[in-house]
Scaffold this motif. Structure first.
Motif, short mmCIF file in Angstrom:
data_model
loop_
_atom_site.label_atom_id
_atom_site.label_comp_id
_atom_site.label_asym_id
_atom_site.label_seq_id
_atom_site.Cartn_x
_atom_site.Cartn_y
_atom_site.Cartn_z
N ASP A 102 19.88 18.07 -4.68
CA ASP A 102 19.23 18.53 -3.44
C ASP A 102 17.78 18.08 -3.44
N LEU A 103 17.40 17.39 -2.38
CA LEU A 103 16.03 16.93 -2.22
C LEU A 103 15.56 17.24 -0.81
N SER A 104 14.34 17.73 -0.67
CA SER A 104 13.78 17.94 0.68
C SER A 104 12.28 17.69 0.64
N TYR A 105 11.77 17.19 1.76
CA TYR A 105 10.35 16.87 1.87
C TYR A 105 9.89 17.25 3.28
N MET A 106 8.70 17.80 3.35
CA MET A 106 8.13 18.18 4.64
C MET A 106 6.68 17.74 4.71
N HIS A 107 6.28 17.22 5.86
CA HIS A 107 4.87 16.99 6.18
C HIS A 107 4.56 17.72 7.48
N TYR A 108 3.43 18.40 7.51
CA TYR A 108 3.08 19.14 8.71
C TYR A 108 1.59 19.01 9.00
N ARG A 109 1.23 19.31 10.24
CA ARG A 109 -0.17 19.38 10.65
C ARG A 109 -0.33 20.52 11.64
N ASN A 110 -1.35 21.34 11.41
CA ASN A 110 -1.73 22.42 12.32
C ASN A 110 -3.09 22.13 12.92
N ASP A 111 -3.18 22.16 14.22
CA ASP A 111 -4.47 22.10 14.92
C ASP A 111 -4.73 23.48 15.50
N TYR A 112 -5.82 24.10 15.07
CA TYR A 112 -6.05 25.50 15.37
C TYR A 112 -6.90 25.69 16.64
N PHE A 113 -6.67 26.82 17.28
CA PHE A 113 -7.46 27.26 18.42
C PHE A 113 -8.75 27.87 17.88
N CYS A 114 -9.90 27.32 18.29
CA CYS A 114 -11.18 27.77 17.75
C CYS A 114 -11.92 28.71 18.69
N GLY A 115 -11.31 29.02 19.82
CA GLY A 115 -11.91 30.01 20.70
C GLY A 115 -11.53 31.41 20.25
N ASP B 25 -3.37 19.96 7.21
CA ASP B 25 -2.11 19.24 7.04
C ASP B 25 -1.69 19.34 5.59
N GLY B 26 -0.41 19.14 5.36
CA GLY B 26 0.09 19.32 4.01
C GLY B 26 1.48 18.78 3.82
N ASN B 27 1.95 18.88 2.59
CA ASN B 27 3.25 18.36 2.20
C ASN B 27 3.94 19.36 1.28
N TYR B 28 5.24 19.44 1.42
CA TYR B 28 6.05 20.24 0.52
C TYR B 28 7.20 19.38 0.01
N PHE B 29 7.47 19.49 -1.27
CA PHE B 29 8.63 18.81 -1.85
C PHE B 29 9.43 19.81 -2.66
N ARG B 30 10.74 19.77 -2.51
CA ARG B 30 11.63 20.62 -3.31
C ARG B 30 12.80 19.76 -3.77
N GLY B 31 13.08 19.80 -5.06
CA GLY B 31 14.18 19.02 -5.60
C GLY B 31 14.89 19.76 -6.71
N SER B 32 16.20 19.56 -6.80
CA SER B 32 16.97 20.23 -7.85
C SER B 32 18.18 19.39 -8.23
#
Length: 1003
Positions: A366-379, A425-432
């Motif tokens: 089992d292998l999984s990878y994620m990349h994400y980005r959050n742009d935040y509301f600054c008001g 932004d960030g990355n997650y990896f999970r493998g087994s």
């Protein structure tokens, strides 16, 4: 004669030509009986469908049917609670069809931790939800798929912000006071206890199993107190002699609109406040130097008209004789209703299984990878709600062109939104990898080794441009980095043995898991140009006066051995026994290890001989369980002397840091222990038309982690983290499914769930050990004249979330002043009240929570309607309290305000008293919400070489809420120890969402 022969020959030729056509067109009147495969009883009302049409019949009272079918056509048998079966007709013989029960998943396999069981054999309190029953719609986190589906599982999402992916989750109420590892359950993903489940695509989840009671969760030892949710993701199915491949696509696009009720005055209402309030309020109307007036809808300025989300998932799966796989790629882009807020994510996943060495070895990858980005509301939505609606947005006289509010603490939300930025932004990896060896010489024995890693990193960057109301932090930027690494190794031996009517299964295992956390933050200002932002922090102010840097690195380890045995006699008498011995590096040297035992029993009454002659009960099982679970600490180095920075002093012409011990040593520090008893009944009645489960439970948490008051000396500090407290809770859970309509075309199944829970802190001291109760109030409020007031108390004899204030009465004293009921039992006027006169005035915990799901099918159409809600809880509406109408001062006819006001109170003439919290500041938080409506259509697909199935659907989420609550939303956080049931002024708007989706499977 010749003509006769000619006619005979022509007839023969015609016959020969027609024979294939006759054979092709031959039809049969097929008859048969449909039975339950498990008990052999005839099934009434089974749909018998001919080919790909909607034609067919249903079975009668004897389970019999008769239908006309062409040679080679298929017959499909469908019945609620049973697996469908399709056969090809080649003759007119009488058929006997045996359907396999699927009712409430009695025959299905559910995950129970380090193994699986058939639902009918489970003796603990376990709820299993399969992918077909998940909530439809937009989900920022996989746990949203379960919201309202499981009795006793409380899932709350208080924000529609796509960058805020977490839910507030709680199983069976409070079992801890949050000095341990939190109040949320433990998540297991494909066998791995994980830090995060954001990195799982909801489209790739096969099932979610909830271990609710101690007997089920004890196999996870120190982390099982708050329950366990086991997530199983989709894999390739089976092994095929001939290679097969299948492609699936699922996707949707959604449109979200703001449906929040601000309850604050509009510009027009604000201008007319004096008339509306009967002269009690004098609004301050802004005019610029030219006499111009403005009307600004601040909320409208910082929100989008429509927020669009689109989600796509493509999966390819296949199988051969010794190998199967499933690979998927998901993408989602989600706009928030707030301008500038957005989240995008990519998730790739591969799951594969392999048989090797002639069946001796099975491998799983089992292998999984994620990349994400959050742009935040600054008001700030709070500021948009409370700011004077007659202020302008822009002012050309200021450097950045925005108007600068002059009131204390006031800011321009549009300016903040446009002149600040923040993203992550960030990355997650999970493998087994799991290797299972079948020990063939010993039938039923297999040994497994399982190794897994989980790695995550994220980077955050922020920058403030010129902001008129925050010059000190203007032109300032920063960035941070956080890293986590989790490695796991487990070895298990599984054994299955059957003899006569006995079945014995067992598992013996070892587990080792290590966690590493590392990170840093830096910020600076004074850059030569705004273009530097967070790119080159070292190039800020040359004196380095504004340069701030911090970092951390820590780790901890868990190790355990565990065992479990399950016994089944004649499918009537069931038993399960487990124990886990676990050690944690986080605890004191005298208490590194602990034992966590569990035992549960089951009796399937429906299989007894005395039940043979009845026809009302299809399945009936009683469960009784007991288990001990633990709650670990949430941080490292709490039991030892900790050297910390304690300030600076001037030494040898320079500032020098000082260091000292910052906490007491406690070598006896250990985990909390929860002792839980559970009595349950699983039932299926009246031809499987009514089925469900009832659970009653009692929990006692001992050795509660808490900061206790201790004497000095012998202790160096007056507070010690130790184990001495105790908490009790009890409750009931009921889920019932009723097949209300079942015929050839129509089916309607309605499923209500309801959960009761009461909680009480029974002990917060141990004088024999010198651990004394330290009076602890919580629910702090600091808002517009409310000066750091704590609104709740954690105290023996009361539940978590007890509101603490002054109790009003309808009585008056001799001076005509209203009086309050005080803790001593008497009455006092306001001017005579003291802090000690406060009493418990409300409870943030609901009396019960409920859900109500309805699934209706008509031919190829399906409709799901889902309601959920709570009853019997109090909510503190901070906006009403802080921004309600203030009573005019003595000698004045009205009070002046430049801030916006809480309009419902202004209309009613209700005054807000910010000097004290009373029961009148609490509101009834009960509500019922139409949470989800989904209408789907599964297109009938004729036999072809391309498309296997196609489903179109439309979903509406959060359509309306019925409540007496006057604030934005009654759905507030009721799972947090320190501020449960409080509706703060800071918020993110709620939305109503419309969604269009498609699921297609290609051959």
């Amino acid at each position: 004669m010749k003509s006769s022969k000619l006619i005979l020959r022509l007839s023969l030729v015609f016959t020969l030509i027609s024979m294939p056509l006759i054979a092709f067109a031959q039809s049969y009147n097929v008859t048969g009986v449909v039975y339950d495969k498990e008990n052999g009883e005839a099934l009434i009302g089974v749909n018998v469908i001919v080919g790909q049409t909607s034609e067919g019949t249903i079975t009668d009272i004897d389970g019999a049917f008769s239908v006309s079918v062409d040679n080679g056509q298929e017959l499909t048998f469908r019945f609620i609670g049973y697996k469908p079966q399709t056969i090809t007709i080649n003759s007119g013989d009488k058929l006997e069809i045996y359907l396999e029960s699927n009712i409430e998943e009695l025959g299905e396999v559910v995950a129970i931790g380090y193994g699986t069981q058939k639902k009918k054999e489970v003796t603990g309190s376990v709820a299993s939800v399969k992918s077909k029953d998940f909530n439809a719609g937009v989900k920022t986190n996989p746990v949203g798929l379960l919201q309202g589906k499981v009795a006793g599982l409380n899932i709350i999402k208080t924000s529609s912000d796509p960058t805020s992916t977490g839910y507030n989750i709680q199983i069976r109420g409070f079992s801890t006071l949050d000095k341990g590892a939190g109040t949320s359950p433990l998540f297991i993903v494909d066998g791995i206890p994980v830090n995060n489940i954001d990195n799982i695509s909801p489209d790739e989840i096969e099932s979610m199993d909830v271990l609710k009671d101690g007997s089920a969760a004890a196999i996870y030892g120190t982390r099982g107190t708050n329950g366990v949710i086991i997530i199983t993701t989709k894999r390739g199915k089976g092994f095929e002699e001939c290679g097969t491949t299948q492609t699936e696509y699922s996707g949707y696009v959604s449109f979200s609109m703001n449906n929040s009720h601000w309850s604050m005055a509009t510009p027009e209402e604000f201008r007319n406040l004096k008339e509306t309030s009967g002269g009690a309020i004098e609004p301050v109307i802004y005019e610029d130097g030219s006499g111009n007036e403005y009307s600004t809808d601040w909320m409208d300025e910082v929100t989008r008209d429509v927020a669009i989300i689109h989600n796509h998932n493509v999966a390819i799966s296949g199988a051969s004789h010794k190998f199967n796989y499933r690979a998927s790629l998901s993408y989602k882009d989600a706009q928030g209703i707030a301008k500038t807020s957005e989240r995008s994510e990519y998730i790739a996943k591969l799951a594969a299984s392999q048989n090797a060495l002639d069946g001796w070895v099975k491998m799983q990858y089992d292998l999984s990878y994620m990349h994400y980005r959050n742009d935040y509301f600054c008001g700030s939505f709070k500021m948009a709600a409370i700011l004077n609606p007659t202020y302008p947005i822009y002012d050309s006289n200021n450097e950045n062109g925005y108007y600068k509010p002059t009131g204390s603490g006031e800011t321009n939300p549009v300016e903040n939104m446009n002149n600040k930025e923040s993203y992550q932004d960030g990355n997650y990896f999970r493998g087994s990898v799991k290797a299972t060896v079948n020990i063939k010489p010993i039938e039923g024995l297999k040994v497994s080794a399982f190794g897994a890693i989980e790695e995550g990193d994220n980077r955050s960057c922020w920058y403030n441009g010129i902001v008129n109301t925050d010059i000190d932090n203007s032109k300032k930027g920063g960035r941070g980095y956080n890293y986590s690494y989790n490695k796991l190794f487990e070895a298990t031996a599984d054994y299955l043995h059957q003899w006569d009517k006995h079945v014995l299964t067992g598992v013996l295992g070892y587990s080792y898991q290590n966690f590493l956390y590392d990170g840093m933050d830096a910020s600076n200002k004074g850059f030569p140009t705004e273009g530097y932002k967070y790119y080159s922090l070292g190039d800020g102010d040359a004196s380095k006066d504004y340069l701030n840097v911090s970092s951390y690195r820590n780790s901890n380890t868990l190790a355990a051995i565990f065992a479990r045995a399950n016994y089944n006699y004649d499918d009537k008498y069931l038993a399960s026994v487990s124990i886990r011995r676990e050690g944690s590096s986080r605890f004191g040297p005298n208490n590194k290890w602990g034992y966590f035992p569990a035992v549960s029993l089951g009796w399937r009454i429906s299989n007894e001989d005395f039940m043979d002659n009845q026809n009302w009960c299809d399945d009936l099982k009683i469960r009784l369980g007991f288990g001990v679970t633990g709650n670990n600490l949430n941080s490292d180095l709490r039991s030892v002397e900790l050297l910390s920075n304690s300030g600076t002093f001037w030494y040898r012409n320079k500032w020098t840091y000082t260091y000292g011990v910052s906490q007491n040593v406690n070598p006896d520090l250990h985990w909390e222990k929860k002792y839980e008893y559970n009595l349950g009944v699983d039932f299926s009645l009246i031809g499987n038309r009514v089925y469900g489960a009832l659970d009653l439970y009692y929990r006692n948490t001992k050795d509660l982690l808490w900061d206790y008051a201790v004497p000095t000396p012998p202790y160096q500090f007056a507070t010690l983290l130790a184990n001495a407290g105790e908490m009790d809770s009890y409750g009931a859970e009921l889920v019932v499914s009723y097949v209300a309509v079942k015929n050839k075309d129509w089916n309607w199944t309605t499923t209500p769930t309801i959960s009761f829970n009461r909680n009480k802190i029974s002990k917060l001291s141990d004088p024999d050990l010198g651990f004394n109760y330290k009076r602890t109030t919580s629910g702090g409020i600091g808002e517009n004249g409310i000066m750091n007031t704590n609104t709740q108390i954690l105290i023996e004899g009361e539940s978590v979330g007890a509101f603490y204030g002054y109790q009003t009465t309808p009585k008056f004293n001799t001076n005509g002043e209203p009086v309050y009921k005080v803790a001593s039992g008497g009455y006092k006027a306001k001017d005579n009240l003291t802090e000690n006169d406060r009493v418990v005035i409300g409870d943030a915990q609901p009396l019960f929570t409920f859900g109500w799901n309805n699934t209706i099918t008509y031919k190829d159409f399906d409709l799901t309607v889902f309601f959920r809600g709570v009853y019997g809880n109090d909510v503190l509406n901070v906006t009403s309290w802080a921004y309600g109408v203030e009573e005019p001062k003595e000698g004045e006819s009205s009070s002046s305000t430049s801030l916006n006001v809480y309009y419902p109170d202004a209309k009613k003439g209700k005054y807000a008293d910010k000097s004290m919290l009373t029961d009148k500041d609490l509101e009834d938080g009960s509500y019922i919400k139409l949470d989800n409506i989904t209408l789907g259509y599964t297109m009938p697909i004729k036999e072809n070489n391309f498309v296997k199935s196609l489903r179109l659907y439309a979903t509406a989420q959060n359509l309306f809420t019925i409540t007496k609550y006057t604030g934005i939303s009654p759905e507030v956080n009721t799972t947090a120890v320190w501020n449960t049931g409080i509706d703060y002024c800071d918020f993110y708007p709620t939305v109503v969402t419309m969604l269009l989706g498609v699921n297609i499977t290609l051959k």
